[in-house]
Design an enzyme around this catalytic site. Structure first.
Site, PDB file in Angstrom:
ATOM      1  N   CYS A  61     -16.469 -45.260  -7.463  1.00  0.00           N
ATOM      2  CA  CYS A  61     -16.796 -46.679  -7.578  1.00  0.00           C
ATOM      3  C   CYS A  61     -18.294 -46.848  -7.367  1.00  0.00           C
ATOM      4  CB  CYS A  61     -16.014 -47.492  -6.541  1.00  0.00           C
ATOM      5  SG  CYS A  61     -16.483 -49.239  -6.467  1.00  0.00           S
ATOM      6  N   GLU A  83     -25.937 -36.558 -18.015  1.00  0.00           N
ATOM      7  CA  GLU A  83     -25.085 -35.502 -17.490  1.00  0.00           C
ATOM      8  C   GLU A  83     -25.372 -34.188 -18.211  1.00  0.00           C
ATOM      9  OE1 GLU A  83     -20.810 -36.625 -16.077  1.00  0.00           O
ATOM     10  OE2 GLU A  83     -21.221 -37.796 -17.873  1.00  0.00           O
ATOM     11  N   CYS A 116     -11.068 -50.666  -8.332  1.00  0.00           N
ATOM     12  CA  CYS A 116     -11.274 -49.840  -7.140  1.00  0.00           C
ATOM     13  C   CYS A 116     -10.277 -50.256  -6.062  1.00  0.00           C
ATOM     14  CB  CYS A 116     -12.704 -49.992  -6.637  1.00  0.00           C
ATOM     15  SG  CYS A 116     -13.043 -49.058  -5.115  1.00  0.00           S
ATOM     16  N   CYS A 135     -18.909 -49.425  -4.029  1.00  0.00           N
ATOM     17  CA  CYS A 135     -18.729 -49.002  -2.637  1.00  0.00           C
ATOM     18  C   CYS A 135     -18.806 -47.497  -2.450  1.00  0.00           C
ATOM     19  CB  CYS A 135     -17.383 -49.515  -2.111  1.00  0.00           C
ATOM     20  SG  CYS A 135     -15.931 -48.792  -2.929  1.00  0.00           S
ATOM     21  N   ASP A 177     -24.332 -42.430 -20.103  1.00  0.00           N
ATOM     22  CA  ASP A 177     -23.044 -41.743 -20.158  1.00  0.00           C
ATOM     23  C   ASP A 177     -22.713 -41.510 -21.627  1.00  0.00           C
ATOM     24  OD1 ASP A 177     -20.426 -40.845 -18.985  1.00  0.00           O
ATOM     25  OD2 ASP A 177     -19.700 -42.482 -20.249  1.00  0.00           O
ATOM     26  N   CYS A 197     -12.510 -51.577  -2.673  1.00  0.00           N
ATOM     27  CA  CYS A 197     -13.220 -52.864  -2.634  1.00  0.00           C
ATOM     28  C   CYS A 197     -12.703 -53.873  -3.644  1.00  0.00           C
ATOM     29  CB  CYS A 197     -14.721 -52.651  -2.830  1.00  0.00           C
ATOM     30  SG  CYS A 197     -15.160 -52.019  -4.474  1.00  0.00           S
ATOM     31  N   ASP A 251     -16.897 -46.550 -18.693  1.00  0.00           N
ATOM     32  CA  ASP A 251     -18.136 -45.927 -19.161  1.00  0.00           C
ATOM     33  C   ASP A 251     -19.366 -46.528 -18.481  1.00  0.00           C
ATOM     34  OD1 ASP A 251     -16.642 -44.351 -20.894  1.00  0.00           O
ATOM     35  OD2 ASP A 251     -16.707 -45.845 -22.485  1.00  0.00           O
TER      36      ASP A 251
END
Length: 414
Positions: free
Chosen positions: A332, A280, A351, A335, A196, A354, A361
């Site tokens: 997340c 990305e 989250c 999950c 990232d 969960c 990051d």
């Protein structure tokens, strides 16, 4: 694969004068070719062919009083300048017909002796060579001192001599690499990683590693501002202004060199340690139009990803780019629940599905890896290298035996 290895040259005063003549002659031939084609276009006539331009602008021009000085430089330099003009027109027409990727290109422009970058190219026909003392012997220029520190992997096919805005000279060699030998240099591994890219940290890896952003431009801003102020106070056309301009160019070159070296070291490390890498597909051009433009340019994400691409192709690794609209920061990684967009000042979140607490990051890097399909590969499944093309030549510029040492200063490739 073809790669470029660039090495610093140290020509003496006479050799600098000879190189200046060669730069000037190549520039004149290029401009004459552009002018001839523009005159043909305005007259409604077909474009002159490469053979016709070579005969008229080089062979016949040398016999005239106005262009007799073209004979003072190697004919290969002039021929390569014509090839550069031909390629510039091919790229322009391919862009018009939408057969060329990237931004739309304009028609070739006339080159100026005041351009920041000057270059000439010598192919094997020019009979350049490396002397026993390790100097680069160029036709009608002489044996130029080179700073060597690394052995070239193969015999070069051509060499381009470049003078940059900071007044430095470089010799850029084109090398054809051996794919089998390159793949054998780095052993295969079952490790994969997601990356990232950011501004606070240049890169955050899916294993939790955070690599700080060096911010080379920001750190040099004070010195750059002072040099720019001195430049703007000098009278245009004066020698003091030329000295001040050179000082500014050298300061910028120092920043660019440091950034490039950082990108090379980090990309080589990641390629060596991982069989598969996911990143990305960022819209750098779009981000560069925001208030973060200076920081985005300072990070140099495009240059870094480009290095990962060609190194992955060279060493048999796999580089996967995921879509820029994938919600890596909203999902997340535990999950899979999408928790919605968050402002940039939120660096940690919980989250709602969960209850897992995420570092923004690190979570995004894990999602990048998962979206690229590399998460399964970490459990033992093989990662096959994809077909990733690497850039092969310098736009607009447009060997020694392998036993000779050569100082590698990577202008485009390492």
């Amino acid at each position: 694969m073809q790669l470029r290895y660039a090495f610093r040259l140290y020509p003496d005063v006479a050799q600098q004068a000879a190189l200046a003549r060669a730069f000037g002659c190549a520039r004149v031939v290029f401009n004459d070719a552009v002018r001839a084609r523009e005159d043909a276009r305005k007259a409604g006539q077909p474009f002159p062919t490469a053979g016709q331009l070579s005969r008229k602008l080089i062979t016949e021009a040398k016999r005239t009083a106005e262009r007799s000085w073209l004979g003072e430089v190697s004919a290969v330099v002039l021929q390569q300048s014509l090839r550069d003009a031909e390629k510039a027109y091919r790229n322009f027409f391919a862009s018009l017909k939408r057969r060329r990727k990237g931004p739309k290109m304009g028609p070739p422009r006339f080159k100026s002796r005041k351009d920041a970058r000057q270059s000439i190219r010598f192919t094997a026909n020019a009979r350049w060579n490396i002397t026993g003392q390790g100097r680069l012997n160029l036709p009608k220029i002489g044996a130029v001192k080179v700073k060597w520190s690394l052995t070239l992997p193969a015999t070069p096919t051509s060499v381009t001599v470049i003078k940059d805005a900071a007044g430095r000279f470089f010799a850029s060699f084109v090398i054809d690499t051996d794919p089998a030998a390159d793949h054998a240099r780095i052993p295969e591994t079952d490790r994969t990683i997601g990356i990232d890219l950011g501004l606070t940290h240049f890169a955050v890896l899916s294993d939790g590693t955070k690599i700080d952003s060096p911010r080379f431009l920001r750190r040099a801003e004070k010195k750059l501002k002072k040099a720019q102020r001195e430049l703007c106070r000098k009278q245009k056309g004066s020698k003091n202004r030329a000295k001040a301009r050179l000082k500014v160019a050298r300061a910028h070159a120092k920043v660019a060199d440091a950034r490039r070296e950082f990108h090379h070291q980090l990309s080589t490390k990641l390629i060596s340690e991982n069989q598969g890498i996911a990143v990305e597909d960022l819209s750098v051009a779009g981000l560069a139009r925001t208030k973060l433009a200076k920081s985005v340019h300072d990070a140099g994400w495009s240059s870094f990803v480009s290095m990962l691409e060609y190194k992955a192709a060279r060493y048999g690794r796999s580089l996967v780019k995921i879509g820029r609209f994938t919600p890596t920061s909203q999902t997340c990684s535990t999950c899979g629940a999408v928790d919605g967009p968050k402002p940039l000042n939120v660096r940690e979140w919980t989250c709602t599905a969960c209850g897992t607490v995420h570092d923004r990051d690190t979570n995004a890097a894990i999602n990048v890896k998962t979206a690229a399909g590399l998460a399964v590969s970490a459990c033992g499944a093989p990662v096959r290298p994809g077909a990733i093309p690497a850039q092969r030549e310098e736009t607009g510029s447009h060997g020694p035996p392998t036993g000779n040492g050569a100082a590698l200063r990577h202008s485009n490739r390492r």
